[in-house]
Design a protein around this motif. Structure first.
Motif, PDB file in Angstrom:
ATOM      1  N   TYR A  47       0.844  -1.193   0.000  1.00  0.00           N
ATOM      2  CA  TYR A  47       0.000   0.000   0.000  1.00  0.00           C
ATOM      3  C   TYR A  47       0.876   1.239   0.000  1.00  0.00           C
ATOM      4  O   TYR A  47       1.861   1.312   0.725  1.00  0.00           O
ATOM      5  CB  TYR A  47      -0.882   0.007   1.254  1.00  0.00           C
ATOM      6  CG  TYR A  47      -1.670   1.279   1.452  1.00  0.00           C
ATOM      7  CD1 TYR A  47      -2.820   1.512   0.715  1.00  0.00           C
ATOM      8  CD2 TYR A  47      -1.264   2.231   2.367  1.00  0.00           C
ATOM      9  CE1 TYR A  47      -3.553   2.681   0.892  1.00  0.00           C
ATOM     10  CE2 TYR A  47      -1.997   3.394   2.559  1.00  0.00           C
ATOM     11  CZ  TYR A  47      -3.137   3.609   1.815  1.00  0.00           C
ATOM     12  OH  TYR A  47      -3.855   4.763   1.988  1.00  0.00           O
ATOM     13  N   GLY A  48       0.518   2.201  -0.813  1.00  0.00           N
ATOM     14  CA  GLY A  48       1.221   3.477  -0.822  1.00  0.00           C
ATOM     15  C   GLY A  48       1.840   3.759  -2.165  1.00  0.00           C
ATOM     16  O   GLY A  48       1.865   2.907  -3.055  1.00  0.00           O
ATOM     17  N   LYS A  49       2.297   4.972  -2.302  1.00  0.00           N
ATOM     18  CA  LYS A  49       2.907   5.397  -3.559  1.00  0.00           C
ATOM     19  C   LYS A  49       4.251   4.708  -3.719  1.00  0.00           C
ATOM     20  O   LYS A  49       5.171   4.928  -2.937  1.00  0.00           O
ATOM     21  CB  LYS A  49       3.043   6.910  -3.572  1.00  0.00           C
ATOM     22  CG  LYS A  49       1.678   7.579  -3.562  1.00  0.00           C
ATOM     23  CD  LYS A  49       1.804   9.075  -3.536  1.00  0.00           C
ATOM     24  CE  LYS A  49       0.444   9.673  -3.717  1.00  0.00           C
ATOM     25  NZ  LYS A  49      -0.163  10.225  -2.555  1.00  0.00           N
ATOM     26  N   ALA A  50       4.363   3.881  -4.730  1.00  0.00           N
ATOM     27  CA  ALA A  50       5.565   3.077  -4.940  1.00  0.00           C
ATOM     28  C   ALA A  50       6.717   3.928  -5.446  1.00  0.00           C
ATOM     29  O   ALA A  50       6.554   4.741  -6.344  1.00  0.00           O
ATOM     30  CB  ALA A  50       5.277   1.966  -5.938  1.00  0.00           C
ATOM     31  N   LYS A  51       7.866   3.717  -4.855  1.00  0.00           N
ATOM     32  CA  LYS A  51       9.073   4.370  -5.339  1.00  0.00           C
ATOM     33  C   LYS A  51       9.756   3.480  -6.373  1.00  0.00           C
ATOM     34  O   LYS A  51      10.388   3.953  -7.292  1.00  0.00           O
ATOM     35  CB  LYS A  51      10.003   4.664  -4.163  1.00  0.00           C
ATOM     36  CG  LYS A  51       9.440   5.732  -3.236  1.00  0.00           C
ATOM     37  CD  LYS A  51      10.365   5.965  -2.063  1.00  0.00           C
ATOM     38  CE  LYS A  51       9.917   7.068  -1.165  1.00  0.00           C
ATOM     39  NZ  LYS A  51       8.653   6.934  -0.538  1.00  0.00           N
ATOM     40  N   LEU A  64      -3.818   8.933 -12.583  1.00  0.00           N
ATOM     41  CA  LEU A  64      -2.959   8.681 -13.743  1.00  0.00           C
ATOM     42  C   LEU A  64      -1.562   8.237 -13.303  1.00  0.00           C
ATOM     43  O   LEU A  64      -1.018   7.255 -13.826  1.00  0.00           O
ATOM     44  CB  LEU A  64      -2.872   9.938 -14.609  1.00  0.00           C
ATOM     45  CG  LEU A  64      -2.057   9.811 -15.880  1.00  0.00           C
ATOM     46  CD1 LEU A  64      -2.631   8.736 -16.791  1.00  0.00           C
ATOM     47  CD2 LEU A  64      -2.029  11.148 -16.606  1.00  0.00           C
ATOM     48  N   ALA A  65      -0.985   8.922 -12.326  1.00  0.00           N
ATOM     49  CA  ALA A  65       0.351   8.555 -11.829  1.00  0.00           C
ATOM     50  C   ALA A  65       0.350   7.155 -11.231  1.00  0.00           C
ATOM     51  O   ALA A  65       1.272   6.368 -11.470  1.00  0.00           O
ATOM     52  CB  ALA A  65       0.834   9.573 -10.800  1.00  0.00           C
ATOM     53  N   ALA A  66      -0.678   6.823 -10.474  1.00  0.00           N
ATOM     54  CA  ALA A  66      -0.763   5.494  -9.859  1.00  0.00           C
ATOM     55  C   ALA A  66      -0.869   4.410 -10.923  1.00  0.00           C
ATOM     56  O   ALA A  66      -0.209   3.371 -10.838  1.00  0.00           O
ATOM     57  CB  ALA A  66      -1.970   5.436  -8.919  1.00  0.00           C
ATOM     58  N   GLU A  67      -1.672   4.649 -11.931  1.00  0.00           N
ATOM     59  CA  GLU A  67      -1.821   3.639 -12.982  1.00  0.00           C
ATOM     60  C   GLU A  67      -0.544   3.493 -13.802  1.00  0.00           C
ATOM     61  O   GLU A  67      -0.161   2.378 -14.155  1.00  0.00           O
ATOM     62  CB  GLU A  67      -3.026   3.976 -13.858  1.00  0.00           C
ATOM     63  CG  GLU A  67      -4.309   3.747 -13.079  1.00  0.00           C
ATOM     64  CD  GLU A  67      -5.581   4.030 -13.839  1.00  0.00           C
ATOM     65  OE1 GLU A  67      -6.609   3.456 -13.440  1.00  0.00           O
ATOM     66  OE2 GLU A  67      -5.565   4.797 -14.818  1.00  0.00           O
ATOM     67  N   ARG A  68       0.153   4.587 -14.027  1.00  0.00           N
ATOM     68  CA  ARG A  68       1.447   4.506 -14.730  1.00  0.00           C
ATOM     69  C   ARG A  68       2.459   3.720 -13.910  1.00  0.00           C
ATOM     70  O   ARG A  68       3.339   3.066 -14.451  1.00  0.00           O
ATOM     71  CB  ARG A  68       1.985   5.900 -15.009  1.00  0.00           C
ATOM     72  CG  ARG A  68       1.315   6.566 -16.172  1.00  0.00           C
ATOM     73  CD  ARG A  68       1.959   7.896 -16.468  1.00  0.00           C
ATOM     74  NE  ARG A  68       1.313   8.533 -17.587  1.00  0.00           N
ATOM     75  CZ  ARG A  68       1.239   9.829 -17.763  1.00  0.00           C
ATOM     76  NH1 ARG A  68       1.805  10.663 -16.883  1.00  0.00           N
ATOM     77  NH2 ARG A  68       0.635  10.328 -18.808  1.00  0.00           N
ATOM     78  N   ALA A  69       2.327   3.796 -12.584  1.00  0.00           N
ATOM     79  CA  ALA A  69       3.258   3.099 -11.683  1.00  0.00           C
ATOM     80  C   ALA A  69       2.843   1.649 -11.433  1.00  0.00           C
ATOM     81  O   ALA A  69       3.475   0.952 -10.656  1.00  0.00           O
ATOM     82  CB  ALA A  69       3.369   3.851 -10.368  1.00  0.00           C
ATOM     83  N   GLY A  70       1.761   1.197 -12.062  1.00  0.00           N
ATOM     84  CA  GLY A  70       1.358  -0.201 -11.942  1.00  0.00           C
ATOM     85  C   GLY A  70       0.328  -0.488 -10.874  1.00  0.00           C
ATOM     86  O   GLY A  70       0.276  -1.607 -10.347  1.00  0.00           O
TER      87      GLY A  70
END
Length: 178
Positions: free
Chosen positions: A80-84, A102-108
């Motif tokens: 859980y959380g914004k992946a680095k 959009l950023a979350a989906e780009r990050a998988g």
């Protein structure tokens, strides 16, 4: 087991230091198949991982706030959380607007937790989305969207027609009213 083959829960409880020992009673109220997102940010990493393992030993699906490797050490099945950095575990992202979706989906992102849907004790006075704001943002997402913020089973029933594919809460599980 890859992200694509793991069925994620659609009902979630987020942990929080405010729960104290009442956490264990709240876990008992979870319906079968629900998941728990272990946050408890003030705990030392080793103690937070131990808490996650205790919850997972109860047969509950655990997502862990932290890195992929920390989540695996904690016995969690998701992060859980914004992946680095990308990892192999499914990723649950908290989102609040189109840019974050959009950023979350780009990050998988495997699952999005969209908030705050309704007023919540966690963020008193915060501007909420309401059903229409939730629907507007949920329509922009490709990943499944979970409603977070002031959620209850009754509110989720109402939000299903607005695009909510599940719900998550902290305080709702602390009440013994359902």
């Amino acid at each position: 087991m890859t992200r694509r083959h793991l069925a994620l829960p659609r009902i979630w409880m987020l942990t929080d230091e405010r729960q104290g020992e009442a956490l264990w009673a709240a876990l008992a109220r979870l319906p079968k198949g629900a998941g728990v997102i272990v946050r408890h940010y003030s705990l030392l990493e080793t103690k937070r991982q131990a808490l996650a393992r205790q919850i997972a030993q109860r047969g509950i699906f655990v997502a862990y706030s932290g890195s992929d490797s920390a989540a695996r050490r904690a016995g969690a099945k998701a992060v859980y959380g914004k992946a680095k950095t990308p990892g192999r575990l499914p990723r649950l992202f908290p989102v609040h607007n189109c840019r974050e979706i959009l950023a979350a989906e780009r990050a998988g992102a495997t699952l999005l937790l969209l908030s705050p849907t309704f007023p919540t004790r966690s963020h008193p006075g915060a501007k909420t989305l309401g059903p229409l704001g939730f629907a507007r943002l949920a329509r922009t997402a490709r990943a499944p969207v979970i409603a977070l913020g002031g959620m209850t089973p009754k509110r989720f029933k109402r939000l299903k027609s607005f695009g909510a594919q599940g719900w998550a809460a902290i305080d709702a599980w602390m009440e013994s009213s359902f």
